[in-house]
Every structure is written in C-alpha cells, then in structure tokens.
Design a protein around this motif. Structure first.
Motif, PDB file in Angstrom:
ATOM      1  N   PRO A  26       0.954  -1.177   0.057  1.00 19.84           N
ATOM      2  CA  PRO A  26      -0.003  -0.081  -0.031  1.00 19.84           C
ATOM      3  C   PRO A  26       0.759   1.093   0.014  1.00 19.84           C
ATOM      4  CG  PRO A  26      -0.795  -1.303   1.637  1.00 19.84           C
ATOM      5  CD  PRO A  26       0.492  -2.340   0.991  1.00 19.84           C
ATOM      6  N   ASP A  27       2.109   1.494   0.630  1.00 21.25           N
ATOM      7  CA  ASP A  27       2.912   2.453   0.560  1.00 21.25           C
ATOM      8  C   ASP A  27       3.319   2.786  -0.611  1.00 21.25           C
ATOM      9  OD1 ASP A  27       2.627   2.369   3.368  1.00 21.25           O
ATOM     10  OD2 ASP A  27       4.401   1.719   3.915  1.00 21.25           O
ATOM     11  N   LEU A  28       4.021   1.577  -1.324  1.00 19.00           N
ATOM     12  CA  LEU A  28       4.638   1.701  -2.506  1.00 19.00           C
ATOM     13  C   LEU A  28       3.469   2.144  -3.668  1.00 19.00           C
ATOM     14  CD1 LEU A  28       6.752  -1.376  -2.446  1.00 19.00           C
ATOM     15  CD2 LEU A  28       7.148   0.655  -1.753  1.00 19.00           C
ATOM     16  N   LYS A  29       2.388   1.740  -3.650  1.00 21.26           N
ATOM     17  CA  LYS A  29       1.043   2.261  -4.558  1.00 21.26           C
ATOM     18  C   LYS A  29       0.923   3.667  -4.223  1.00 21.26           C
ATOM     19  CE  LYS A  29      -2.444  -0.422  -5.152  1.00 21.26           C
ATOM     20  NZ  LYS A  29      -3.557  -1.076  -4.790  1.00 21.26           N
ATOM     21  N   LEU A  30       0.818   4.129  -3.114  1.00 22.27           N
ATOM     22  CA  LEU A  30       0.545   5.499  -2.618  1.00 22.27           C
ATOM     23  C   LEU A  30       1.561   6.485  -3.063  1.00 22.27           C
ATOM     24  CD1 LEU A  30      -1.142   7.546  -1.179  1.00 22.27           C
ATOM     25  CD2 LEU A  30       0.325   7.094   0.960  1.00 22.27           C
ATOM     26  N   TYR A  31       2.909   6.167  -3.209  1.00 18.50           N
ATOM     27  CA  TYR A  31       3.873   7.015  -3.723  1.00 18.50           C
ATOM     28  C   TYR A  31       3.660   7.038  -5.329  1.00 18.50           C
ATOM     29  CZ  TYR A  31       6.294   6.160   0.879  1.00 18.50           C
ATOM     30  OH  TYR A  31       6.842   6.373   2.075  1.00 18.50           O
ATOM     31  N   LYS A  32       3.323   5.887  -5.558  1.00 19.00           N
ATOM     32  CA  LYS A  32       3.041   5.900  -7.172  1.00 19.00           C
ATOM     33  C   LYS A  32       2.005   6.976  -7.510  1.00 19.00           C
ATOM     34  CE  LYS A  32       2.609   3.212 -11.359  1.00 19.00           C
ATOM     35  NZ  LYS A  32       2.585   1.551 -11.953  1.00 19.00           N
ATOM     36  N   GLN A  33       1.008   6.695  -6.716  1.00 20.12           N
ATOM     37  CA  GLN A  33      -0.344   7.535  -7.163  1.00 20.12           C
ATOM     38  C   GLN A  33      -0.141   8.935  -6.639  1.00 20.12           C
ATOM     39  OE1 GLN A  33      -3.176   5.695  -4.590  1.00 20.12           O
ATOM     40  NE2 GLN A  33      -3.514   3.873  -5.823  1.00 20.12           N
ATOM     41  N   GLN A  34       0.829   9.399  -6.009  1.00 19.12           N
ATOM     42  CA  GLN A  34       1.209  10.756  -5.575  1.00 19.12           C
ATOM     43  C   GLN A  34       2.065  11.286  -6.414  1.00 19.12           C
ATOM     44  OE1 GLN A  34       2.544  10.285  -1.608  1.00 19.12           O
ATOM     45  NE2 GLN A  34       0.640  10.774  -0.549  1.00 19.12           N
ATOM     46  N   GLY A  35       2.545  10.543  -7.289  1.00 24.97           N
ATOM     47  CA  GLY A  35       3.522  10.977  -8.332  1.00 24.97           C
ATOM     48  C   GLY A  35       4.841  11.550  -7.717  1.00 24.97           C
ATOM     49  N   ILE A  36       5.594  11.058  -6.718  1.00 28.30           N
ATOM     50  CA  ILE A  36       6.428  11.455  -5.905  1.00 28.30           C
ATOM     51  C   ILE A  36       7.827  10.419  -6.212  1.00 28.30           C
ATOM     52  CG2 ILE A  36       5.325  12.583  -4.192  1.00 28.30           C
ATOM     53  CD1 ILE A  36       5.970  10.279  -2.273  1.00 28.30           C
ATOM     54  N   GLN A  37       7.343   9.230  -6.996  1.00 27.10           N
ATOM     55  CA  GLN A  37       8.578   8.575  -7.481  1.00 27.10           C
ATOM     56  C   GLN A  37       9.354   9.134  -8.733  1.00 27.10           C
ATOM     57  OE1 GLN A  37       6.662   4.591  -7.788  1.00 27.10           O
ATOM     58  NE2 GLN A  37       7.289   3.977  -5.587  1.00 27.10           N
ATOM     59  N   SER A  38      10.513   8.785  -8.652  1.00 27.55           N
ATOM     60  CA  SER A  38      11.441   9.311  -9.792  1.00 27.55           C
ATOM     61  C   SER A  38      10.995   8.371 -10.979  1.00 27.55           C
ATOM     62  CB  SER A  38      12.937   8.922  -9.519  1.00 27.55           C
ATOM     63  OG  SER A  38      13.062   7.675  -9.264  1.00 27.55           O
ATOM     64  N   ASN A  39      11.418   8.849 -12.255  1.00 31.72           N
ATOM     65  CA  ASN A  39      11.101   8.387 -13.458  1.00 31.72           C
ATOM     66  C   ASN A  39      12.437   7.266 -13.615  1.00 31.72           C
ATOM     67  OD1 ASN A  39      13.193  10.001 -14.518  1.00 31.72           O
ATOM     68  ND2 ASN A  39      11.886  11.279 -15.272  1.00 31.72           N
ATOM     69  N   LEU A  40      12.325   6.571 -14.829  1.00 31.62           N
ATOM     70  CA  LEU A  40      13.306   5.604 -14.922  1.00 31.62           C
ATOM     71  C   LEU A  40      14.835   6.360 -15.170  1.00 31.62           C
ATOM     72  CD1 LEU A  40      14.246   2.865 -15.603  1.00 31.62           C
ATOM     73  CD2 LEU A  40      13.679   3.236 -18.046  1.00 31.62           C
ATOM     74  N   ASN A  41      14.827   7.350 -15.883  1.00 32.53           N
ATOM     75  CA  ASN A  41      16.145   7.949 -16.035  1.00 32.53           C
ATOM     76  C   ASN A  41      16.754   8.416 -14.778  1.00 32.53           C
ATOM     77  OD1 ASN A  41      16.306   7.712 -18.721  1.00 32.53           O
ATOM     78  ND2 ASN A  41      15.269   9.641 -19.240  1.00 32.53           N
ATOM     79  N   ASP A  42      15.868   9.022 -13.865  1.00 34.53           N
ATOM     80  CA  ASP A  42      16.364   9.604 -12.466  1.00 34.53           C
ATOM     81  C   ASP A  42      16.691   8.384 -11.671  1.00 34.53           C
ATOM     82  OD1 ASP A  42      16.322  12.516 -13.259  1.00 34.53           O
ATOM     83  OD2 ASP A  42      14.171  12.497 -12.410  1.00 34.53           O
ATOM     84  N   THR A  43      15.946   7.484 -11.723  1.00 31.61           N
ATOM     85  CA  THR A  43      16.179   6.421 -10.836  1.00 31.61           C
ATOM     86  C   THR A  43      17.521   5.562 -11.065  1.00 31.61           C
ATOM     87  OG1 THR A  43      13.943   5.761 -10.604  1.00 31.61           O
ATOM     88  CG2 THR A  43      15.294   3.808 -10.333  1.00 31.61           C
ATOM     89  N   VAL A  44      17.840   5.539 -12.581  1.00 31.66           N
ATOM     90  CA  VAL A  44      19.245   5.035 -12.890  1.00 31.66           C
ATOM     91  C   VAL A  44      20.117   5.889 -12.405  1.00 31.66           C
ATOM     92  CG1 VAL A  44      20.639   4.457 -14.800  1.00 31.66           C
ATOM     93  CG2 VAL A  44      18.300   3.493 -14.857  1.00 31.66           C
TER      94      VAL A  44
END
Length: 216
Positions: A60-78
């Motif tokens: 549920p935490d991981l889904k919430l971060y995605k829904q809030q749009g606070i997770q980095s995109n693929l480029n920023d993640t790498v």
C-alpha cells in the motif's frame, strides 16, 4: 512518507529481529544445533520469507507513492543509483580517513572479516550477504524507520536515528563508515522514493566487497 508507524511496518521489524537473533538464543540452549551450514540456511530461508511478507505488507505504501507522483522516473532512478554508488564510496573513503586519524592506525572491519569467514565455509551465505541482507535492511532502515521518522521530524533527525541503528546492528568497529554508507542510501531513497535505488547501491557495495575479499 507514512504519517505514522502502522502494524504493517512493525511486523517486518519483528520478523527481521527474529531471524537475526534466533540463532543467538538457540546457541544458549542447544549449541550443537548452531553449525555454519544450519546458520547459513536459516538466514537464507528466513530473510527470503521475511522479504516476501514485508513487501506484501508494504505494498500500500509503494502504491501510494506512485499515485502521488513522488517516485522518480526511470532516468532519474538510474541516475541516482550511479550517483549513490559514487557518493557512498567517496564518503566511505573520508570516514575511513577520519577513523584512521582518530585511532592512529588502520582498522579492518570486524563484521566484514567474520562474514567472509562464514561465506567461505557456507557458500549459500553469499546470497544473504549480497542480496537478501541489503533488501531487508533497506526495507527496514530506509522505508520504515527513515520514512516514518522523516514524516514527523524531518530529514536530519530521521537520518541520524536510522543511520545510527543501521551502524549498531552490524556490531562493527566501523560505526562512522556505516553512517557514511547510510547517508548515501538515505539521500538516494529520499530523492527517488524507490526502494530499488538504495537496494541496488547496497547490493553493489556488498558484492564488490565479497569479490575483493575472495581475490585477496
């Protein structure tokens, strides 16, 4: 970050403590049961199950971060995986220099040497050291502890508490080094809100340490 610690956050902590310290308790009652092979298998199986349960509980935490749009995109993640690796080794070099200056001597890591001895006896422990341990520790110290503490007290207090616990749990003489490592893991996680980032940095470090030790 989570506004307060919930039962789904407490359960992974309890499971980790059980897996980590159960062999110590058993050794007081049935020392003959605590062989290197038995211990290696215990950690491999125990941490695998704990990770599966923990990720299920924390979904549920991981889904919430995605829904809030606070997770980095693929480029920023790498990008942050790469920056985190560089940051970690830079900080570790500085921490080692400071510890050497304070002690007046170059100190090896007791924890690393003990783990290397166990891995040589029980190769299955490599899985726990290189992969399972980092995954479990990043779930606990970055997502749960830092995540909950930062929501209440901000970055620096959350970093200080979670990093000191991270250093102490390793039972090593290189506390400053572990705090330095934890800073890199924490910054990378705070910037991306993706567990895969500190896990990748942590795993890379442990894998490289094992390779160097076995080549020596």
């Amino acid at each position: 970050m989570a506004p307060n610690i919930r039962l789904r956050h407490i359960i992974p902590i309890l499971l980790y403590a059980f897996v980590q310290f159960f062999p110590v308790l058993i050794s007081e009652v049935r020392p003959e049961w605590i062989t290197p092979t038995a211990t290696g298998l215990w950690f491999a199986i125990g941490f695998s199950l704990t990770i599966i349960i923990s990720l299920f509980l924390l979904w549920p935490d991981l889904k919430l971060y995605k829904q809030q749009g606070i997770q980095s995109n693929l480029n920023d993640t790498v990008k942050w995986i790469g920056l985190g690796i560089l940051m970690q080794y830079g900080l570790v070099i500085v921490a080692n220099l400071i510890e050497t200056w304070i002690s007046g001597d170059v100190m090896g890591s007791q924890n690393t040497e003990e783990i290397a001895d166990i891995v040589r006896l029980v190769p299955v422990m490599t899985l726990s050291v290189v992969l399972l341990g980092p995954i479990m520790e990043e779930i606990l110290f970055r997502h749960i502890l830092f995540g909950n503490l930062s929501a209440r007290f901000g970055f620096w207090i959350a970093f200080a508490v979670s990093s000191l616990l991270f250093a102490l749990i390793h039972g090593d003489n290189k506390i400053l080094v572990y705090v330095a490592m934890s800073f890199a893991f924490t910054v990378a996680y705070a910037k991306t809100r993706r567990l895969i980032v500190p896990i990748a940095i942590h795993t890379f470090n442990n894998a490289l340490v094992m390779v160097v030790l076995f080549l020596m």
